[in-house]
Design a protein around this motif. Sequence first.
Motif: not given
Length: 120
Positions: A72-99
């Motif tokens: 995350r970069d709080n100065a940019k109000n952004t959180v990231y998900l870097q995904m490497n070595s992706l597999k077919p089973e990673d196929t999905a809708v991805y959501y971010c959420a705040a707690a």
Amino acid sequence: QVQLVESGGGLVQAGGSLRLSCAGSGRTFSSYDMGWFRQAPGKEREFVGAISWSGGRIYYADSVKGRFTVSRDNAKNTVYLQMNSLKPEDTAVYYCAAAPRFNPGHYTTWGQGTQVTVSS
């Protein structure tokens, strides 16, 4: 209350990489722990990873550990998900959420989701 917008999804071949971004509105973004979740067709939504409000604590699901990185970069109000070595089973809708940081694990705000498709 923070509002969230994901971006960065798309179609990628197995073994490839993608970086998802989740932009938060408002001046209180740094007050929230942030999580990434995903939901594949016909399956329940599952936890992918999370990062505390300060970035000091990061957690991953076993299925993505060593392949995905949350940051995350709080100065940019952004959180990231870097995904490497992706597999077919990673196929999905991805959501971010705040707690809220005073209520960790209780995700009260969700983005609209971004589709990730991994072809074999």
